[in-house]
Write a protein that holds these residues in place. Structure first.
Motif, PDB file in Angstrom:
ATOM      1  N   GLY A   1       0.822  -1.200   0.000  1.00  0.00           N
ATOM      2  CA  GLY A   1       0.000   0.000   0.000  1.00  0.00           C
ATOM      3  C   GLY A   1       0.857   1.251   0.000  1.00  0.00           C
ATOM      4  O   GLY A   1       1.863   1.330   0.706  1.00  0.00           O
ATOM      5  N   VAL A   2       0.453   2.226  -0.805  1.00  0.00           N
ATOM      6  CA  VAL A   2       1.202   3.490  -0.877  1.00  0.00           C
ATOM      7  C   VAL A   2       0.313   4.687  -0.551  1.00  0.00           C
ATOM      8  O   VAL A   2       0.669   5.825  -0.825  1.00  0.00           O
ATOM      9  CB  VAL A   2       1.853   3.675  -2.267  1.00  0.00           C
ATOM     10  N   GLY A   3      -0.857   4.412   0.055  1.00  0.00           N
ATOM     11  CA  GLY A   3      -1.718   5.514   0.471  1.00  0.00           C
ATOM     12  C   GLY A   3      -2.948   5.662  -0.399  1.00  0.00           C
ATOM     13  O   GLY A   3      -3.349   4.752  -1.114  1.00  0.00           O
ATOM     14  N   GLY A   4      -3.520   6.843  -0.315  1.00  0.00           N
ATOM     15  CA  GLY A   4      -4.761   7.124  -1.023  1.00  0.00           C
ATOM     16  C   GLY A   4      -5.860   7.537  -0.071  1.00  0.00           C
ATOM     17  O   GLY A   4      -6.869   8.099  -0.480  1.00  0.00           O
ATOM     18  N   GLY A   5      -5.656   7.250   1.222  1.00  0.00           N
ATOM     19  CA  GLY A   5      -6.628   7.650   2.244  1.00  0.00           C
ATOM     20  C   GLY A   5      -5.971   8.641   3.175  1.00  0.00           C
ATOM     21  O   GLY A   5      -6.122   9.852   3.039  1.00  0.00           O
ATOM     22  N   THR A   6      -5.172   8.134   4.127  1.00  0.00           N
ATOM     23  CA  THR A   6      -4.403   9.002   5.025  1.00  0.00           C
ATOM     24  C   THR A   6      -3.367   9.793   4.244  1.00  0.00           C
ATOM     25  O   THR A   6      -3.161  10.983   4.469  1.00  0.00           O
ATOM     26  CB  THR A   6      -3.697   8.150   6.108  1.00  0.00           C
ATOM     27  N   THR A   7      -2.712   9.125   3.328  1.00  0.00           N
ATOM     28  CA  THR A   7      -1.701   9.759   2.482  1.00  0.00           C
ATOM     29  C   THR A   7      -2.319  10.082   1.128  1.00  0.00           C
ATOM     30  O   THR A   7      -2.972   9.235   0.517  1.00  0.00           O
ATOM     31  CB  THR A   7      -0.506   8.806   2.282  1.00  0.00           C
ATOM     32  N   THR A   8      -2.128  11.303   0.665  1.00  0.00           N
ATOM     33  CA  THR A   8      -2.778  11.726  -0.583  1.00  0.00           C
ATOM     34  C   THR A   8      -1.796  12.465  -1.495  1.00  0.00           C
ATOM     35  O   THR A   8      -0.665  12.765  -1.113  1.00  0.00           O
ATOM     36  CB  THR A   8      -3.965  12.660  -0.286  1.00  0.00           C
ATOM     37  N   GLY A   9      -2.284  12.735  -2.696  1.00  0.00           N
ATOM     38  CA  GLY A   9      -1.558  13.598  -3.623  1.00  0.00           C
ATOM     39  C   GLY A   9      -0.231  13.053  -4.106  1.00  0.00           C
ATOM     40  O   GLY A   9      -0.055  11.853  -4.335  1.00  0.00           O
ATOM     41  N   THR A  10       0.728  13.974  -4.231  1.00  0.00           N
ATOM     42  CA  THR A  10       2.026  13.652  -4.815  1.00  0.00           C
ATOM     43  C   THR A  10       2.761  12.579  -4.032  1.00  0.00           C
ATOM     44  O   THR A  10       3.490  11.764  -4.615  1.00  0.00           O
ATOM     45  CB  THR A  10       2.899  14.925  -4.886  1.00  0.00           C
ATOM     46  N   ARG A  11       2.581  12.568  -2.712  1.00  0.00           N
ATOM     47  CA  ARG A  11       3.301  11.584  -1.890  1.00  0.00           C
ATOM     48  C   ARG A  11       2.942  10.147  -2.295  1.00  0.00           C
ATOM     49  O   ARG A  11       3.796   9.256  -2.237  1.00  0.00           O
ATOM     50  CB  ARG A  11       3.009  11.812  -0.411  1.00  0.00           C
ATOM     51  N   VAL A  12       1.701   9.918  -2.696  1.00  0.00           N
ATOM     52  CA  VAL A  12       1.291   8.580  -3.122  1.00  0.00           C
ATOM     53  C   VAL A  12       2.128   8.132  -4.312  1.00  0.00           C
ATOM     54  O   VAL A  12       2.642   6.997  -4.350  1.00  0.00           O
ATOM     55  CB  VAL A  12      -0.206   8.542  -3.479  1.00  0.00           C
ATOM     56  N   VAL A  13       2.274   8.999  -5.276  1.00  0.00           N
ATOM     57  CA  VAL A  13       3.051   8.686  -6.482  1.00  0.00           C
ATOM     58  C   VAL A  13       4.520   8.489  -6.133  1.00  0.00           C
ATOM     59  O   VAL A  13       5.182   7.571  -6.640  1.00  0.00           O
ATOM     60  CB  VAL A  13       2.888   9.796  -7.531  1.00  0.00           C
ATOM     61  N   GLU A  14       5.048   9.333  -5.260  1.00  0.00           N
ATOM     62  CA  GLU A  14       6.446   9.209  -4.853  1.00  0.00           C
ATOM     63  C   GLU A  14       6.693   7.881  -4.133  1.00  0.00           C
ATOM     64  O   GLU A  14       7.695   7.208  -4.366  1.00  0.00           O
ATOM     65  CB  GLU A  14       6.831  10.386  -3.956  1.00  0.00           C
ATOM     66  N   LEU A  15       5.769   7.500  -3.259  1.00  0.00           N
ATOM     67  CA  LEU A  15       5.899   6.224  -2.559  1.00  0.00           C
ATOM     68  C   LEU A  15       5.833   5.051  -3.533  1.00  0.00           C
ATOM     69  O   LEU A  15       6.531   4.047  -3.358  1.00  0.00           O
ATOM     70  CB  LEU A  15       4.803   6.093  -1.497  1.00  0.00           C
ATOM     71  N   ALA A  16       4.983   5.172  -4.546  1.00  0.00           N
ATOM     72  CA  ALA A  16       4.884   4.121  -5.557  1.00  0.00           C
ATOM     73  C   ALA A  16       6.208   3.971  -6.303  1.00  0.00           C
ATOM     74  O   ALA A  16       6.675   2.848  -6.564  1.00  0.00           O
ATOM     75  CB  ALA A  16       3.754   4.432  -6.532  1.00  0.00           C
ATOM     76  N   MET A  17       6.831   5.083  -6.633  1.00  0.00           N
ATOM     77  CA  MET A  17       8.116   5.039  -7.344  1.00  0.00           C
ATOM     78  C   MET A  17       9.204   4.412  -6.479  1.00  0.00           C
ATOM     79  O   MET A  17      10.001   3.597  -6.950  1.00  0.00           O
ATOM     80  CB  MET A  17       8.509   6.451  -7.769  1.00  0.00           C
ATOM     81  N   VAL A  18       9.226   4.770  -5.197  1.00  0.00           N
ATOM     82  CA  VAL A  18      10.229   4.200  -4.291  1.00  0.00           C
ATOM     83  C   VAL A  18       9.991   2.703  -4.113  1.00  0.00           C
ATOM     84  O   VAL A  18      10.932   1.906  -4.097  1.00  0.00           O
ATOM     85  CB  VAL A  18      10.200   4.921  -2.930  1.00  0.00           C
ATOM     86  N   ALA A  19       8.709   2.305  -3.968  1.00  0.00           N
ATOM     87  CA  ALA A  19       8.386   0.888  -3.800  1.00  0.00           C
ATOM     88  C   ALA A  19       8.870   0.074  -4.995  1.00  0.00           C
ATOM     89  O   ALA A  19       9.383  -1.042  -4.845  1.00  0.00           O
ATOM     90  CB  ALA A  19       6.881   0.719  -3.620  1.00  0.00           C
ATOM     91  N   GLU A  20       8.701   0.621  -6.194  1.00  0.00           N
ATOM     92  CA  GLU A  20       9.186  -0.067  -7.391  1.00  0.00           C
ATOM     93  C   GLU A  20      10.700  -0.237  -7.341  1.00  0.00           C
ATOM     94  O   GLU A  20      11.230  -1.312  -7.635  1.00  0.00           O
ATOM     95  CB  GLU A  20       8.795   0.702  -8.639  1.00  0.00           C
ATOM     96  N   MET A  21      11.406   0.818  -6.938  1.00  0.00           N
ATOM     97  CA  MET A  21      12.868   0.751  -6.858  1.00  0.00           C
ATOM     98  C   MET A  21      13.322  -0.246  -5.800  1.00  0.00           C
ATOM     99  O   MET A  21      14.376  -0.882  -5.931  1.00  0.00           O
ATOM    100  CB  MET A  21      13.429   2.144  -6.543  1.00  0.00           C
ATOM    101  N   GLN A  22      12.537  -0.404  -4.735  1.00  0.00           N
ATOM    102  CA  GLN A  22      12.903  -1.340  -3.672  1.00  0.00           C
ATOM    103  C   GLN A  22      12.690  -2.793  -4.082  1.00  0.00           C
ATOM    104  O   GLN A  22      13.279  -3.694  -3.495  1.00  0.00           O
ATOM    105  CB  GLN A  22      12.079  -1.050  -2.417  1.00  0.00           C
ATOM    106  N   GLY A  23      11.810  -3.018  -5.061  1.00  0.00           N
ATOM    107  CA  GLY A  23      11.565  -4.371  -5.519  1.00  0.00           C
ATOM    108  C   GLY A  23      10.153  -4.869  -5.326  1.00  0.00           C
ATOM    109  O   GLY A  23       9.888  -6.060  -5.511  1.00  0.00           O
ATOM    110  N   ALA A  24       9.222  -3.987  -4.968  1.00  0.00           N
ATOM    111  CA  ALA A  24       7.829  -4.410  -4.829  1.00  0.00           C
ATOM    112  C   ALA A  24       7.291  -4.845  -6.188  1.00  0.00           C
ATOM    113  O   ALA A  24       7.653  -4.296  -7.234  1.00  0.00           O
ATOM    114  CB  ALA A  24       6.974  -3.266  -4.273  1.00  0.00           C
ATOM    115  N   ALA A  25       6.398  -5.845  -6.162  1.00  0.00           N
ATOM    116  CA  ALA A  25       5.824  -6.357  -7.406  1.00  0.00           C
ATOM    117  C   ALA A  25       4.690  -5.487  -7.911  1.00  0.00           C
ATOM    118  O   ALA A  25       4.322  -5.545  -9.085  1.00  0.00           O
ATOM    119  CB  ALA A  25       5.325  -7.778  -7.204  1.00  0.00           C
TER     120      ALA A  25
END
Length: 252
Positions: free
Chosen positions: A112-136
């Protein structure tokens, strides 16, 4: 002088370690020809119901996933046989949590990268970091608007899973925004929502919560779900059951 007896500080005790199956690894073959290897300390308590194998599955980068274990419990993640992990939690997303879960997971991790508590640009940034870390893949919670889904899809190359709670205009917008997978989490209405979405979008991959009973699993699949979200028991529940057995409070 007589020799002192050898002490094995960490030797297992079959009378105490009730989760231990045998003294040696178990190797067998099913009637369909599948070879099965079990470790001598393998525990079956965090395994998905066998009926979930009826799911058609969602193939992601060549791997077909039929079951997602919905948990962030590291011990359960390490021991479940679900095809993938759906790690969504009620706090703002943090890369350190994703990294910790990736260390213990033996299967693809969708975080999970947000969408409720976490919104906006941070959601996209977390998604990018998760991809770099190796999340599927990444999961965006239901309150997030379609614009967030679209922005995430344009920023990462891993699947973006959009969680929805109803078959409504918002869900339609998320599908049109390019969500790779729709995750239906509508409680008692899940089957009805899956049926309606499938009628409008026969092509969209649908992941849906299925409960734990055989009837719920069957009905969710019949409604059109491709893969199932299964909630395993927590480590605390399993530990409580084990301690009850140690105290002789449960029948063997």
């Amino acid at each position: 002088m007589s020799a002192k007896p050898t002490m094995h500080m960490f030797s297992s005790s079959e009378s105490i370690a009730i989760e231990q199956h045998s003294a040696t690894p178990s190797v067998s073959r099913t009637s369909t020809g599948t070879a099965t290897v079990e470790g001598r300390l393998t525990s079956p308590v965090a395994r998905v119901p066998e009926s979930t194998a009826q799911a058609g599955g969602i193939t992601i980068k060549g791997h077909t996933i039929r079951t997602f274990a919905y948990t962030t419990d590291a011990a359960v993640i390490r021991n479940t046989n679900a095809d993938a992990i759906l790690a969504v939690y009620p706090f703002t997303g943090e890369p350190v949590i994703t990294q910790a879960l990736l260390i213990v997971a033996q299967q693809p991790l969708f975080v999970g990268v947000g969408g409720g508590t976490t919104t906006g640009t941070r959601v996209v940034e977390l998604a990018m970091v998760a991809e770099m870390q190796g999340a599927a893949g990444v999961v965006i919670n239901s309150p997030a608007p379609a614009e967030t889904i679209e922005a995430a899809m344009n920023s990462v190359d891993i699947p973006v899973i959009a969680t929805v709670t109803a078959d409504d205009e918002v869900t339609e917008e998320k599908i049109l925004a390019g969500a790779a997978i729709i995750n239906v989490a509508a409680g008692a209405n899940t089957t009805a929502v899956v049926t309606n979405i499938r009628a409008h979008h026969p092509e969209i991959p649908i992941l849906a919560s299925c409960g734990s009973t055989e009837d719920n699993i069957f009905n969710t699949l019949q409604a059109g779900a491709d893969a199932l979200t299964w909630t395993p028991p927590s480590a605390q529940q399993l530990q409580s059951q084990m301690m009850a057995r140690y105290r002789g409070e449960m029948a063997e």
